[in-house]
Design an enzyme around this catalytic site. Structure first.
Site, PDB file in Angstrom:
ATOM      1  CB  ILE A 214      -0.965  -0.010   1.204  1.00  0.00           C
ATOM      2  CG1 ILE A 214      -1.905  -1.223   1.114  1.00  0.00           C
ATOM      3  CG2 ILE A 214      -1.767   1.292   1.283  1.00  0.00           C
ATOM      4  CD1 ILE A 214      -2.743  -1.489   2.365  1.00  0.00           C
TER       5      ILE A 214
ATOM      6  NE  ARG B 274      -6.961  -3.287  10.973  1.00  0.00           N
ATOM      7  CZ  ARG B 274      -7.358  -3.282   9.702  1.00  0.00           C
ATOM      8  NH1 ARG B 274      -7.420  -2.147   9.026  1.00  0.00           N
ATOM      9  NH2 ARG B 274      -7.698  -4.404   9.090  1.00  0.00           N
TER      10      ARG B 274
ATOM     11  CD  GLU C  60     -12.352   0.947  12.262  1.00  0.00           C
ATOM     12  OE1 GLU C  60     -11.496   1.850  12.188  1.00  0.00           O
ATOM     13  OE2 GLU C  60     -12.656   0.216  11.309  1.00  0.00           O
TER      14      GLU C  60
ATOM     15  CG  HIS D  47     -12.165   0.772   7.922  1.00  0.00           C
ATOM     16  ND1 HIS D  47     -11.741   0.060   9.011  1.00  0.00           N
ATOM     17  CD2 HIS D  47     -11.426   0.300   6.898  1.00  0.00           C
ATOM     18  CE1 HIS D  47     -10.814  -0.804   8.661  1.00  0.00           C
ATOM     19  NE2 HIS D  47     -10.608  -0.676   7.363  1.00  0.00           N
TER      20      HIS D  47
ATOM     21  N   GLY E 189     -10.993   2.489   3.094  1.00  0.00           N
ATOM     22  CA  GLY E 189      -9.771   2.091   2.354  1.00  0.00           C
ATOM     23  C   GLY E 189     -10.023   1.230   1.128  1.00  0.00           C
TER      24      GLY E 189
HETATM   25  C1  8YV Z   1     -11.188  -4.098   4.886  1.00  0.00           C
HETATM   26  C2  8YV Z   1      -8.938  -3.272   5.750  1.00  0.00           C
HETATM   27  O1  8YV Z   1     -12.031  -3.904   3.846  1.00  0.00           O
HETATM   28  O2  8YV Z   1      -8.169  -5.113   4.535  1.00  0.00           O
HETATM   29  C3  8YV Z   1      -8.087  -4.456   5.553  1.00  0.00           C
HETATM   30  O3  8YV Z   1      -7.283  -4.762   6.441  1.00  0.00           O
HETATM   31  O4  8YV Z   1      -8.649  -2.460   6.568  1.00  0.00           O
HETATM   32  C4  8YV Z   1     -10.174  -2.981   4.979  1.00  0.00           C
HETATM   33  O5  8YV Z   1      -9.879  -2.351   3.830  1.00  0.00           O
HETATM   34  C5  8YV Z   1     -11.989  -4.101   6.120  1.00  0.00           C
HETATM   35  O6  8YV Z   1     -11.137  -4.195   7.205  1.00  0.00           O
HETATM   36  C6  8YV Z   1     -13.037  -5.182   6.128  1.00  0.00           C
HETATM   37  O7  8YV Z   1     -12.527  -6.445   6.470  1.00  0.00           O
END
Ligand code: 8YV
Length: 323
Positions: free
Chosen positions: A162, A242, A271, A289, A291
């Protein structure tokens, strides 16, 4: 020939339609159409008689839940790259495979980090709130002036997939890339990014900090008051990793004092509960959240879970993406 019954798969959440359809095609599925989040004991109870579990971040797959799972469960496939919601050692001890979804969400998550960097630099959150509240009285020469990312030093904490995807995007905005990581990357992966082996020296060298480290005990409150003090006055902090890695009270205090110009957060400790101070801080932009939240990525994550479930439950093979 007798028909073989498909393996039984528990879906702990409501997943995207294409993912649910493929799961239902190949497994005897118990879905969760109302998307109600189960507690640990509820999850262990629901798993009775199932061969596999497809779960997501936020599911309480802690040591207690894993100990209470029935012996039938052979695999837990999490719809996430992060695994801090799963006690991996407890699963290993019970011989339950755990898989995650690396790679497929790198670009989507980097996009959200870039969105937060731009929003924090250009005061997008404040601006949107102003207009939406019908309080904008017209253009003014000094109104809501932000800073440009161009020429600024972006410090990437955790230069994995990432982080590297973000570096590529940020170069397009003219940012200079710096990073702190356990290991220095090979030159072709670093692509000119400056490596800082020392965390404190790294923090003092950058204008924008983007956090991409996993959750868990080892990284809890990594960004604490002392480390925030190391950041340059006027620095910006963005977190798409996180929430547990940030000391919220310390971050809020630095936003309030003006030591930090702004912050952008997509993840939160505990969260969906959010540290109270963020609600009233004008210079923080908050996302729920998001992402990996693109249609393309969420399908790819679900298919990656199912590829792993297929390997273990349909073909009796090793999982493709062990966590
Ligand atoms: C997930 C995330 O979509 O993949 C991860 O670790 O943080 C997210 O993008 C989310 O946690 C759902 O499981």
């Amino acid at each position: 020939m007798p028909e073989t019954t498909p393996p039984r798969l528990l879906l702990t959440r409501l997943f995207p339609p294409n993912v649910e359809a493929r799961a239902a095609r190949d497994y005897s599925v118990q879905a969760n159409p109302t998307d109600k989040v189960m507690s640990g004991p509820e999850l262990a109870e629901a798993a009775k008689g199932f061969d596999g579990i497809m779960c997501a971040a936020g599911d309480a797959l802690n040591g207690q839940t894993i100990a209470a799972l029935p012996d039938s469960v052979k695999i837990i496939a999490t719809f996430s790259v992060g695994t801090d919601h799963i006690d991996l050692a407890a699963a290993r001890a019970r011989g339950i495979a755990v898989t995650n979804t690396p790679d497929v969400l790198s670009v989507a998550t980097a996009e959200i980090a870039m969105l937060l960097i731009l929003t924090a630099c250009r005061r997008g959150g404040e601006a949107e709130r102003l207009v939406r509240a019908r309080q904008w009285t017209g253009w003014a020469p000094t109104q809501l002036m932000g800073i440009t990312p161009e020429g600024k030093k972006l410090g990437i904490l955790g230069m994995g997939r990432i982080g590297q995807a973000l570096a590529k995007m940020a170069r397009g905005f003219g940012m200079e890339i710096h990073y702190h990581n356990r290991k220095q990357l090979p030159a072709e992966e670093a692509a000119g990014a400056v490596y800082h082996p020392d965390a404190e020296e790294f923090l003092g060298s950058i204008d924008v900090l983007s956090m991409h480290i996993p959750g868990g005990a080892a990284t809890r409150h990594w960004l604490n008051a002392e480390r925030i003090a190391r950041l340059r006055p006027g620095a910006i902090v963005v977190n798409t990793g996180r929430g547990s890695t940030v000391d919220d009270a310390a971050l809020c205090a630095a936003l309030e004092s003006g030591h930090l110009r702004a912050a952008g957060l997509d993840v939160f400790d505990g969260e969906p509960k959010i540290f109270e101070g963020y609600h009233s801080a004008p210079n923080v932009v908050l996302l729920p959240h998001l992402g990996s939240a693109t249609i393309e990525t969420r399908d790819a994550m679900g298919f990656r879970c199912l590829d792993n479930l297929d390997a273990v439950l349909l073909r009796g093979e090793a999982p493709l993406h062990p966590a």
